[in-house]
Design an enzyme around this catalytic site. Structure first.
Site, mmCIF file in Angstrom:
data_model
loop_
_atom_site.group_PDB
_atom_site.id
_atom_site.type_symbol
_atom_site.label_atom_id
_atom_site.label_comp_id
_atom_site.label_asym_id
_atom_site.label_seq_id
_atom_site.Cartn_x
_atom_site.Cartn_y
_atom_site.Cartn_z
ATOM 1 C CG HIS A 263 -2.058 0.824 1.150
ATOM 2 N ND1 HIS A 263 -2.313 1.849 0.150
ATOM 3 C CD2 HIS A 263 -2.853 1.185 2.218
ATOM 4 C CE1 HIS A 263 -3.502 2.627 0.659
ATOM 5 N NE2 HIS A 263 -3.829 2.224 1.798
ATOM 6 C CG HIS A 302 -4.588 0.701 -8.350
ATOM 7 N ND1 HIS A 302 -5.747 0.615 -7.959
ATOM 8 C CD2 HIS A 302 -4.035 1.702 -7.414
ATOM 9 C CE1 HIS A 302 -6.005 1.579 -7.037
ATOM 10 N NE2 HIS A 302 -4.653 2.131 -6.599
ATOM 11 C CG ASP A 358 2.803 4.337 -3.789
ATOM 12 O OD1 ASP A 358 2.032 3.466 -3.709
ATOM 13 O OD2 ASP A 358 3.031 5.290 -3.380
HETATM 14 C C1 SDX Z 1 -1.514 2.256 -3.466
HETATM 15 O O1 SDX Z 1 -6.172 0.897 -3.256
HETATM 16 C C2 SDX Z 1 -5.796 2.045 -3.532
HETATM 17 O O2 SDX Z 1 -6.308 2.858 -3.987
HETATM 18 C C3 SDX Z 1 -4.334 2.216 -3.063
HETATM 19 C C4 SDX Z 1 -3.439 3.560 -3.431
HETATM 20 C C5 SDX Z 1 -4.204 4.595 -2.873
HETATM 21 O O3 SDX Z 1 -4.259 5.723 -3.324
HETATM 22 O O4 SDX Z 1 -4.733 4.284 -1.562
HETATM 23 O O5 SDX Z 1 -3.806 3.844 -4.944
HETATM 24 C C6 SDX Z 1 -2.054 3.410 -3.257
HETATM 25 O O6 SDX Z 1 -1.363 1.472 -2.424
HETATM 26 C C7 SDX Z 1 -1.078 1.853 -4.882
HETATM 27 C C8 SDX Z 1 -0.274 0.689 -4.867
HETATM 28 C C9 SDX Z 1 0.922 0.487 -4.280
HETATM 29 N N1 SDX Z 1 1.610 -0.851 -4.314
HETATM 30 C C10 SDX Z 1 2.601 -1.424 -5.229
HETATM 31 O O7 SDX Z 1 3.047 -0.709 -6.203
HETATM 32 C C11 SDX Z 1 2.758 -2.702 -4.860
HETATM 33 C C12 SDX Z 1 2.819 -3.762 -6.031
HETATM 34 N N2 SDX Z 1 1.743 -3.875 -6.642
HETATM 35 C C13 SDX Z 1 0.859 -4.878 -6.260
HETATM 36 O O8 SDX Z 1 1.579 -5.592 -5.124
HETATM 37 C C14 SDX Z 1 -0.345 -5.103 -6.508
HETATM 38 O O9 SDX Z 1 -0.533 -4.744 -7.746
HETATM 39 C C15 SDX Z 1 -1.427 -4.432 -5.792
HETATM 40 C C16 SDX Z 1 -1.142 -4.700 -4.164
HETATM 41 C C17 SDX Z 1 -1.372 -2.846 -5.690
HETATM 42 C C18 SDX Z 1 -3.007 -4.955 -6.344
HETATM 43 O O10 SDX Z 1 -2.835 -6.290 -5.826
HETATM 44 P P1 SDX Z 1 -4.071 -7.041 -6.303
HETATM 45 O O11 SDX Z 1 -5.016 -6.149 -7.075
HETATM 46 O O12 SDX Z 1 -4.554 -7.896 -5.152
HETATM 47 O O13 SDX Z 1 -3.502 -7.883 -7.485
HETATM 48 P P2 SDX Z 1 -2.919 -9.156 -7.098
HETATM 49 O O14 SDX Z 1 -2.048 -9.505 -6.243
HETATM 50 O O15 SDX Z 1 -4.212 -10.335 -7.199
HETATM 51 O O16 SDX Z 1 -2.291 -9.608 -8.908
HETATM 52 C C19 SDX Z 1 -3.030 -10.004 -9.920
HETATM 53 C C20 SDX Z 1 -2.061 -10.561 -10.908
HETATM 54 C C21 SDX Z 1 -1.048 -11.677 -10.180
HETATM 55 O O17 SDX Z 1 -0.672 -12.384 -11.258
HETATM 56 P P3 SDX Z 1 -1.309 -13.826 -11.456
HETATM 57 O O18 SDX Z 1 -1.332 -14.408 -10.082
HETATM 58 O O19 SDX Z 1 -2.529 -13.695 -12.114
HETATM 59 O O20 SDX Z 1 -0.466 -14.611 -12.536
HETATM 60 O O21 SDX Z 1 -1.104 -9.617 -11.254
HETATM 61 C C22 SDX Z 1 0.253 -9.623 -10.569
HETATM 62 C C23 SDX Z 1 -0.106 -10.708 -9.597
HETATM 63 O O22 SDX Z 1 1.202 -11.479 -9.546
HETATM 64 N N3 SDX Z 1 0.752 -8.487 -10.220
HETATM 65 C C24 SDX Z 1 1.928 -8.007 -10.254
HETATM 66 C C25 SDX Z 1 2.073 -6.785 -9.696
HETATM 67 N N4 SDX Z 1 0.824 -6.544 -9.269
HETATM 68 C C26 SDX Z 1 0.082 -7.559 -9.426
HETATM 69 N N5 SDX Z 1 2.925 -8.620 -10.875
HETATM 70 C C27 SDX Z 1 4.175 -7.889 -10.750
HETATM 71 N N6 SDX Z 1 4.455 -6.744 -10.381
HETATM 72 C C28 SDX Z 1 3.272 -6.108 -9.626
HETATM 73 N N7 SDX Z 1 3.645 -5.214 -9.376
#
Ligand code: SDX
Length: 422
Positions: A263, A302, A358
Site C-alpha cells: 500500500h 492496482h 507510487d
Molecule cells: C497504493 O487501493 C488504493 O487505492 C491504493 C492506492 C491509494 O491511493 O490508496 O492507490 C495507493 O497502494 C498503490 C499500490 C502500491 N503498491 C504497489 O505498487 C506494490 C506492487 N503492486 C502490487 O503488489 C499489486 O498490484 C497491488 C497490491 C497494488 C494490487 O494487488 P491485487 O489487486 O490484489 O492484485 P493481485 O496481487 O491479485 O495480482 C493480480 C496478478 C497476479 O498475477 P497472477 O497470479 O494472475 O499470475 O497481477 C500480478 C500478480 O502476480 N501482479 C504483479 C504486480 N501486481 C500484480 N506482478 C508484478 N508486479 C506487480 N506490481
C-alpha cells in the site's frame, strides 16, 4: 429492461429479483432468499463496503474525481488545504470560508511540549518515522480526551483540524529526532507545504526560505494523495471508526495499514527496487525475474486501475519541474526504461499492470532531500483528509459497526482430551 438481477436457489427453486442500484446490489435481498449463506470475497475484490459521495474512481478509464472535480484540474488550480476542505465539506470554499479554514489549520500546528520533549525524544535513535508517526497520532488521543465525543460536529471539526494541522509537525520531529537535531517550531507565516519544509530543513537561519517550485510540487503531491475511496487504509479508518473509537485511534490504525509495502510503503519499495536494478543492463533480467514470479514490480499494478493511474501521469510532470531545481535523479532513466519495457510486455499488459501513484513519487521525494523512510510519512500527511472525510461521512451515514461474516473451514466439534491422554 428492469434494473434487477434474478437469483434462484436451486435447492428450493425459490427466486428473488434483486434491484441493481448505482451499480450495486444489496446483500440484504440475497439474505432473504438464502439466510446464513455468505458471499465469500477475500480482499474485498468485488465487494462495496459502503456508499460514499467523496471520491469517484473509474479504474477502467483511469479517472479520479474528488467531489466531482477531476484530479487534473485540482492539481493544476487548487491547493492541498483547499482540497482538504472540499473532501471534508463537499464544496470548494469561498474566500471567507477558505480564510477561516487556513487560519484554523495554521494556528493548530503546535503540539503539547510533552509530545515534543518526552514522547518524540523517547524513541530509539533508529526508530522508523512511520512507527513514530503512528504512535504519536495514537498518543494525541490522550491529550484530547474530548475527542471521544464523536457525535458533536463542532468537536469533530476540532479534532479533524488538529490531525491535519499537527501531522507535518510530528512528521518533521520524527525526521529531526533521527538526526539528533533540535526540533523546529511551526512558522505561521508560511503556507502548509512551506511550513512543513521549514520544520524539516531549517537549521540556524532566522526564517527558512522554501524554494517555491519545491513547495508547490509538494503541495500538488499532497493533493494527489488526499483520497482514493475505499483503499486499504481508508477502509481501516472506517472500520475502526465504526466502533465509535476516537478519530486519533482510528487514524493511527489507518496509518498502520498505509505502512505496508503493498500500500503506502510502495513508494519506498520502488526506490529500493530501482537501486537494486542499478543499471540499464540489469532491467531486462529484473523484469524476467518478476515474470518468473520472483517478486513484484513495485509501483506497478492496482486493485482498481486497469489503466494508467491518472496521478502517476501528474507526478511524472511534477518530476520534471522538481529536477530543474534539484538536478535529475540518477534513477529516473532506469525508471523510465523500466516503464517502457513493462508497458510493452504481454505479462504486464495482460494483467493490466501500469505505473501507480507510487512509481515516480519516490524519485521526487528523494531529489527534494527526503530520506526513504520518510516517503510513507508524506503519504500519511496527504491521505489524512481523505481518512477524516470518510470517517465523518460514515458517522453521518449512521454506519453500523463493521462486522463481516466468515466461511468456517476448521474441524467439526470434538471433546477435550486430557494432557496425559494425548
Ligand atoms: C497504493 O487501493 C488504493 O487505492 C491504493 C492506492 C491509494 O491511493 O490508496 O492507490 C495507493 O497502494 C498503490 C499500490 C502500491 N503498491 C504497489 O505498487 C506494490 C506492487 N503492486 C502490487 O503488489 C499489486 O498490484 C497491488 C497490491 C497494488 C494490487 O494487488 P491485487 O489487486 O490484489 O492484485 P493481485 O496481487 O491479485 O495480482 C493480480 C496478478 C497476479 O498475477 P497472477 O497470479 O494472475 O499470475 O497481477 C500480478 C500478480 O502476480 N501482479 C504483479 C504486480 N501486481 C500484480 N506482478 C508484478 N508486479 C506487480 N506490481
Amino acid at each position: 429492461m428492469p434494473e434487477t438481477v434474478t437469483i434462484t436457489d436451486n435447492r428450493t427453486g425459490e427466486s428473488v429479483d434483486v434491484p441493481i442500484e448505482n451499480g450495486g446490489i444489496p446483500m440484504s435481498a440475497i439474505q432473504k432468499l438464502m439466510p446464513g449463506t455468505w458471499v465469500l470475497d477475500p480482499g474485498f475484490g468485488g465487494t462495496a463496503s459502503t456508499e460514499s459521495a467523496i471520491t469517484d474512481l473509474d479504474g477502467i478509464n483511469g479517472i479520479l474525481r474528488y467531489r466531482g472535480y477531476p484530479i487534473e484540474q485540482l492539481a493544476e488550480h487548487s491547493t492541498f488545504l483547499e482540497v482538504c476542505y472540499l473532501l471534508l465539506f463537499g464544496e470548494l470554499p469561498n474566500t471567507e470560508q477558505m480564510d477561516a479554514w487556513v487560519h484554523d489549520i495554521t494556528y493548530h500546528t503546535f503540539v503539547h511540549e510533552n509530545m515534543r520533549k518526552r514522547f518524540m525524544e523517547g524513541f530509539h535513535h533508529d526508530a522508523h518515522p512511520m512507527g513514530m508517526l503512528m504512535s504519536a497520532i495514537a498518543a494525541l488521543s490522550t491529550f484530547y480526551p474530548e475527542a471521544k465525543d464523536i457525535d458533536d460536529p463542532a468537536n469533530r471539526y476540532k479534532q479533524i483540524n488538529r490531525l491535519i494541522s499537527k501531522g507535518p509537525t510530528i512528521a518533521a520531529m520524527a525526521y529531526r529526532a533521527s538526526l539528533g537535531m533540535p526540533f523546529n517550531y511551526p512558522d505561521n507565516d508560511l503556507t502548509y507545504a512551506e511550513n512543513f519544509l521549514s520544520m524539516m530543513w531549517k537549521v540556524a537561519e532566522p526564517q527558512y526560505k522554501p524554494d517555491p517550485v519545491l513547495a508547490r510540487a509538494l503541495d500538488i503531491l499532497l493533493i494527489l494523495h488526499a483520497d482514493h475511496e475505499q483503499n486499504c487504509s481508508t477502509t481501516t479508518m472506517r472500520v475502526v471508526g465504526s466502533s465509535h473509537a476516537d478519530p486519533y485511534s482510528a487514524a493511527a490504525a489507518a496509518t498502520g495499514a498505509l505502512y505496508g509495502p503493498r500500500h503506502g510503503g510502495a513508494n519506498e519499495a520502488v526506490i529500493h527496487m530501482l537501486e537494486e536494478i542499478g543499471s540499464y543492463d540489469n532491467i531486462e533480467p529484473f523484469v524476467e525475474s518478476v515474470k518468473a514470479g520472483e517478486g513484484r514490480l513495485m509501483g506497478f499494478g492496482h486493485r482498481v486501475y486497469k489503466a494508467y493511474d491518472p496521478r502517476a501521469r501528474i507526478v511524472k510532470e511534477q518530476a520534471d519541474r522538481v529536477f530543474e531545481v534539484t538536478g535529475k535523479s540518477p534513477l529516473l532513466d532506469i525508471a523510465l526504461k523500466l516503464e517502457e519495457i513493462a508497458l510493452s510486455d504481454d505479462y504486464f499488459k495482460s494483467r493490466n499492470l501500469y505505473p501507480n501513484v507510487d512509481f515516480y513519487t519516490g524519485l521526487i521525494y528523494q531529489s527534494m532531500g527526503f530520506p526513504l523512510d520518510m516517503f510513507t510519512v508524506l503519504f500519511t500527511i496527504g491521505r489524512m483528509p481523505g481518512w477524516l472525510a470518510h470517517w465523518q461521512e460514515s458517522l453521518e451515514q449512521g454506519q453500523r459497526i463493521s462486522r463481516p461474516r466468515q466461511i468456517y473451514t476448521g474441524v467439526d466439534v470434538r471433546d477435550y482430551v486430557p494432557l496425559d491422554a494425548r
